[in-house]
Design a protein around this motif. Sequence first.
Motif, PDB file in Angstrom:
ATOM      1  N   PRO A 387     -46.258 -69.628  13.524  1.00 22.55           N
ATOM      2  CA  PRO A 387     -46.103 -68.171  13.428  1.00 22.55           C
ATOM      3  C   PRO A 387     -44.639 -67.765  13.563  1.00 22.55           C
ATOM      4  O   PRO A 387     -43.905 -68.337  14.374  1.00 22.55           O
ATOM      5  CB  PRO A 387     -46.939 -67.656  14.606  1.00 22.55           C
ATOM      6  CG  PRO A 387     -46.972 -68.793  15.575  1.00 22.55           C
ATOM      7  CD  PRO A 387     -46.936 -70.045  14.766  1.00 22.55           C
ATOM      8  N   ARG A 388     -44.229 -66.811  12.759  1.00 25.49           N
ATOM      9  CA  ARG A 388     -42.831 -66.380  12.783  1.00 25.49           C
ATOM     10  C   ARG A 388     -42.742 -64.856  12.835  1.00 25.49           C
ATOM     11  O   ARG A 388     -43.661 -64.155  12.393  1.00 25.49           O
ATOM     12  CB  ARG A 388     -42.084 -66.909  11.543  1.00 25.49           C
ATOM     13  CG  ARG A 388     -42.087 -68.438  11.472  1.00 25.49           C
ATOM     14  CD  ARG A 388     -41.256 -68.972  10.319  1.00 25.49           C
ATOM     15  NE  ARG A 388     -41.316 -70.422  10.272  1.00 25.49           N
ATOM     16  CZ  ARG A 388     -40.573 -71.226  11.036  1.00 25.49           C
ATOM     17  NH1 ARG A 388     -39.677 -70.695  11.865  1.00 25.49           N
ATOM     18  NH2 ARG A 388     -40.688 -72.536  10.943  1.00 25.49           N
ATOM     19  N   ASP A 389     -41.619 -64.355  13.353  1.00 26.35           N
ATOM     20  CA  ASP A 389     -41.416 -62.913  13.410  1.00 26.35           C
ATOM     21  C   ASP A 389     -40.820 -62.426  12.093  1.00 26.35           C
ATOM     22  O   ASP A 389     -40.670 -63.201  11.140  1.00 26.35           O
ATOM     23  CB  ASP A 389     -40.509 -62.545  14.592  1.00 26.35           C
ATOM     24  CG  ASP A 389     -39.138 -63.215  14.522  1.00 26.35           C
ATOM     25  OD1 ASP A 389     -38.732 -63.638  13.411  1.00 26.35           O
ATOM     26  OD2 ASP A 389     -38.478 -63.332  15.576  1.00 26.35           O
ATOM     27  N   ALA A 390     -40.472 -61.156  12.029  1.00 29.96           N
ATOM     28  CA  ALA A 390     -39.967 -60.561  10.790  1.00 29.96           C
ATOM     29  C   ALA A 390     -38.677 -61.202  10.322  1.00 29.96           C
ATOM     30  O   ALA A 390     -38.366 -61.228   9.126  1.00 29.96           O
ATOM     31  CB  ALA A 390     -39.765 -59.055  10.992  1.00 29.96           C
ATOM     32  N   GLU A 391     -37.887 -61.761  11.270  1.00 28.75           N
ATOM     33  CA  GLU A 391     -36.624 -62.407  10.906  1.00 28.75           C
ATOM     34  C   GLU A 391     -36.809 -63.885  10.559  1.00 28.75           C
ATOM     35  O   GLU A 391     -35.852 -64.591  10.254  1.00 28.75           O
ATOM     36  CB  GLU A 391     -35.621 -62.295  12.053  1.00 28.75           C
ATOM     37  CG  GLU A 391     -35.021 -60.906  12.236  1.00 28.75           C
ATOM     38  CD  GLU A 391     -36.021 -59.929  12.829  1.00 28.75           C
ATOM     39  OE1 GLU A 391     -36.845 -60.356  13.687  1.00 28.75           O
ATOM     40  OE2 GLU A 391     -36.002 -58.753  12.424  1.00 28.75           O
ATOM     41  N   GLY A 392     -38.043 -64.380  10.631  1.00 25.81           N
ATOM     42  CA  GLY A 392     -38.294 -65.776  10.294  1.00 25.81           C
ATOM     43  C   GLY A 392     -38.179 -66.731  11.465  1.00 25.81           C
ATOM     44  O   GLY A 392     -38.235 -67.947  11.282  1.00 25.81           O
ATOM     45  N   ASN A 393     -38.031 -66.201  12.665  1.00 25.07           N
ATOM     46  CA  ASN A 393     -37.925 -67.058  13.845  1.00 25.07           C
ATOM     47  C   ASN A 393     -39.315 -67.424  14.365  1.00 25.07           C
ATOM     48  O   ASN A 393     -40.241 -66.616  14.346  1.00 25.07           O
ATOM     49  CB  ASN A 393     -37.144 -66.335  14.949  1.00 25.07           C
ATOM     50  CG  ASN A 393     -35.744 -65.957  14.506  1.00 25.07           C
ATOM     51  OD1 ASN A 393     -35.026 -66.778  13.929  1.00 25.07           O
ATOM     52  ND2 ASN A 393     -35.354 -64.715  14.754  1.00 25.07           N
ATOM     53  N   ALA A 394     -39.463 -68.675  14.834  1.00 25.54           N
ATOM     54  CA  ALA A 394     -40.742 -69.133  15.369  1.00 25.54           C
ATOM     55  C   ALA A 394     -41.108 -68.348  16.620  1.00 25.54           C
ATOM     56  O   ALA A 394     -40.254 -68.066  17.465  1.00 25.54           O
ATOM     57  CB  ALA A 394     -40.674 -70.625  15.681  1.00 25.54           C
ATOM     58  N   LEU A 395     -42.380 -67.964  16.695  1.00 26.99           N
ATOM     59  CA  LEU A 395     -42.871 -67.221  17.852  1.00 26.99           C
ATOM     60  C   LEU A 395     -43.440 -68.178  18.900  1.00 26.99           C
ATOM     61  O   LEU A 395     -44.174 -69.105  18.568  1.00 26.99           O
ATOM     62  CB  LEU A 395     -43.971 -66.249  17.421  1.00 26.99           C
ATOM     63  CG  LEU A 395     -43.538 -65.022  16.610  1.00 26.99           C
ATOM     64  CD1 LEU A 395     -44.781 -64.289  16.101  1.00 26.99           C
ATOM     65  CD2 LEU A 395     -42.685 -64.092  17.455  1.00 26.99           C
ATOM     66  N   ALA A 396     -43.090 -67.947  20.149  1.00 26.17           N
ATOM     67  CA  ALA A 396     -43.655 -68.732  21.245  1.00 26.17           C
ATOM     68  C   ALA A 396     -44.937 -68.040  21.703  1.00 26.17           C
ATOM     69  O   ALA A 396     -44.903 -66.953  22.266  1.00 26.17           O
ATOM     70  CB  ALA A 396     -42.660 -68.840  22.399  1.00 26.17           C
ATOM     71  N   LEU A 397     -46.093 -68.675  21.450  1.00 28.80           N
ATOM     72  CA  LEU A 397     -47.374 -68.050  21.763  1.00 28.80           C
ATOM     73  C   LEU A 397     -47.997 -68.537  23.052  1.00 28.80           C
ATOM     74  O   LEU A 397     -48.880 -67.881  23.599  1.00 28.80           O
ATOM     75  CB  LEU A 397     -48.364 -68.275  20.613  1.00 28.80           C
ATOM     76  CG  LEU A 397     -48.050 -67.546  19.300  1.00 28.80           C
ATOM     77  CD1 LEU A 397     -49.132 -67.849  18.278  1.00 28.80           C
ATOM     78  CD2 LEU A 397     -47.955 -66.046  19.532  1.00 28.80           C
ATOM     79  N   ALA A 398     -47.596 -69.720  23.522  1.00 33.72           N
ATOM     80  CA  ALA A 398     -48.169 -70.234  24.761  1.00 33.72           C
ATOM     81  C   ALA A 398     -47.838 -69.267  25.895  1.00 33.72           C
ATOM     82  O   ALA A 398     -46.677 -68.953  26.145  1.00 33.72           O
ATOM     83  CB  ALA A 398     -47.623 -71.616  25.066  1.00 33.72           C
ATOM     84  N   GLY A 399     -48.856 -68.764  26.557  1.00 35.27           N
ATOM     85  CA  GLY A 399     -48.643 -67.815  27.631  1.00 35.27           C
ATOM     86  C   GLY A 399     -48.504 -66.388  27.149  1.00 35.27           C
ATOM     87  O   GLY A 399     -48.328 -65.472  27.961  1.00 35.27           O
ATOM     88  N   ALA A 400     -48.588 -66.161  25.821  1.00 31.96           N
ATOM     89  CA  ALA A 400     -48.452 -64.808  25.277  1.00 31.96           C
ATOM     90  C   ALA A 400     -49.743 -64.033  25.511  1.00 31.96           C
ATOM     91  O   ALA A 400     -50.815 -64.614  25.678  1.00 31.96           O
ATOM     92  CB  ALA A 400     -48.157 -64.881  23.778  1.00 31.96           C
ATOM     93  N   PRO A 401     -49.685 -62.703  25.535  1.00 25.47           N
ATOM     94  CA  PRO A 401     -50.887 -61.888  25.736  1.00 25.47           C
ATOM     95  C   PRO A 401     -51.929 -62.140  24.648  1.00 25.47           C
ATOM     96  O   PRO A 401     -51.592 -62.466  23.503  1.00 25.47           O
ATOM     97  CB  PRO A 401     -50.355 -60.448  25.665  1.00 25.47           C
ATOM     98  CG  PRO A 401     -48.908 -60.558  25.938  1.00 25.47           C
ATOM     99  CD  PRO A 401     -48.469 -61.883  25.403  1.00 25.47           C
ATOM    100  N   LYS A 402     -53.183 -61.958  25.009  1.00 26.50           N
ATOM    101  CA  LYS A 402     -54.297 -62.174  24.089  1.00 26.50           C
ATOM    102  C   LYS A 402     -54.165 -61.301  22.847  1.00 26.50           C
ATOM    103  O   LYS A 402     -54.414 -61.747  21.716  1.00 26.50           O
ATOM    104  CB  LYS A 402     -55.606 -61.877  24.824  1.00 26.50           C
ATOM    105  CG  LYS A 402     -56.846 -61.908  23.954  1.00 26.50           C
ATOM    106  CD  LYS A 402     -58.064 -61.477  24.759  1.00 26.50           C
ATOM    107  CE  LYS A 402     -59.290 -61.345  23.876  1.00 26.50           C
ATOM    108  NZ  LYS A 402     -60.474 -60.869  24.632  1.00 26.50           N
TER     109      LYS A 402
END
Length: 543
Positions: A387-402
């Motif tokens: 998963p990436r944000d609008a700028e193309g950076n990888a999103l860290a999802l571990a521990g992210a809100p549901k």
Amino acid sequence: MANGKRVLRFSAILIALAGVLVFHLEAMGMLDSTAEAEGRPDVIMIDTIARFGELEQPAAVFKHDVHTKALKAQGKSCEACHSKDAKGNMTLTFKGVEGDGTSELGASDIKKIYHDGCITCHNDTAEKNLESGPAVGECRSCHQEKPETGVMRADAGMDNVLHYAHWSSKEIPADKGKDTNCGACHKKSGEEDSWRVAAEKSGEPLDEVFHSKCVTCHQSLADKKAEKTGPVKCAGCHGTAEIADRKAEEAKKLAAMGGVLPRLPRKQPDLLMVMPKLEEGAKIDDKPSGMAPVAFNHKFHEENVDSCRTCHHKSVQACSSCHTQLGVEKDGVVSLDQAMHVVMSDRSCIGCHAKEQEKPECAGCHSLRTADKPASDASCKTCHVTPRDAEGNALALAGAPKEMKEAVAGQIIAERPQTHAVPAVDAIPEFVTIGAIADKFQASKMPHRKIVLKMLDNIKDSKLASTFHATPEAVCGACHHNSPATLTPPKCSSCHAVATDLVSGKPGLKAAYHGQCMRCHTEMKLEKPAATNCVACHEKKTN
């Protein structure tokens, strides 16, 4: 005149004997309308004392539904034969045999309990001039060397439709302070399978747990004269005809609801990201397993399986609750990676998809491919997307809100192909002539385009094909199985020599052609052309 009277008297005697015979047969259940030639779901072979050694007599043939019908006619209930525990659940064993602190009883004690209980009941019933069972001395009526009726029980399962009939029932009261009635069966919220799992862990026979709880509830509803009670006869759950009737009725109800059941009211997510749970002390990262997480459409899968247990085989918690990144060695729990990719398991993603590929419209192509060996890395990336944000950076999802995980899952799923990728019709050769090794037969003129278009039409409604056949060239890999993904693959003779390669085991050209075509026709259940009808594909030479 005297002869006429004798004939009449003799006829009367015959009629009386016939009546007695019919009465006795009915009492034994031999003329019961539910009898089946192959067997009955209610037949129980009573061999309780077999654990003490070899039986002196064959196991007793007991027709349960025949007895419950007779007891009901006398105003008696299940408690005529069965006891109830402190919680009101009915024990399945005969009164006094087990479950009443009598585990120290020996074979002769148990035998006496059965004989006294059964024969006494039969005698009492007979004295009331009601249909009765065998009396003292009629041992072979119950203990049959070759039973007249065998056991034939179909598996009873709680699928989604039957589950819906329970949790939507107005006959089952809602839990205190809640809108749902789940507590009637499931005592611990969040662990709805707790009593099933507890039974497995304790070694208590699972069938006894289900029968004790389910039949007790059904019978209590029947006693209250409820409109819908659930089966109390064995055939109601285990009879093949009864199950078929129930399935047909369920199909009608499901069709009336638009083909989709209301969702189970337990606040399960529509979308989620499947990823390993962080091990203790691990660094928060978007792909702790070394592989990108998977966006999972939970709502779609829920609508297309028979029950939640299709995937959630131990509890209805997240898969990562049990299947961690490394697995749990002491409990024998495999890692999340293994749980999702084991081909031989119907509960894994790959295993379930492989079962779908066994359908005739898919099997022609996929029978030549092993499900555990993806065609390319692109197959893995179909599910595993970073998963990436609008700028193309990888999103860290571990521990992210549901909520964030659900939103990311929705975005990834929305970007997946929604329709099957197909090549342009003009790009598909209309005919392909196969004649490289023509000898006794003419070259085969294969209607290539017609075959390809028919295969594409067969899978046009498949969501699985739409997702994984992401390029028009994917369908070409069905026959051109070791070629690059292209609309202009090389000829089969590029890999297959005329003779079989004895070193590599690669089949010769003739074997490759026949094996490919005939296997595809067999897997797709095509009746024509038959494998033995050579001239259906290539005409025989005349000289």
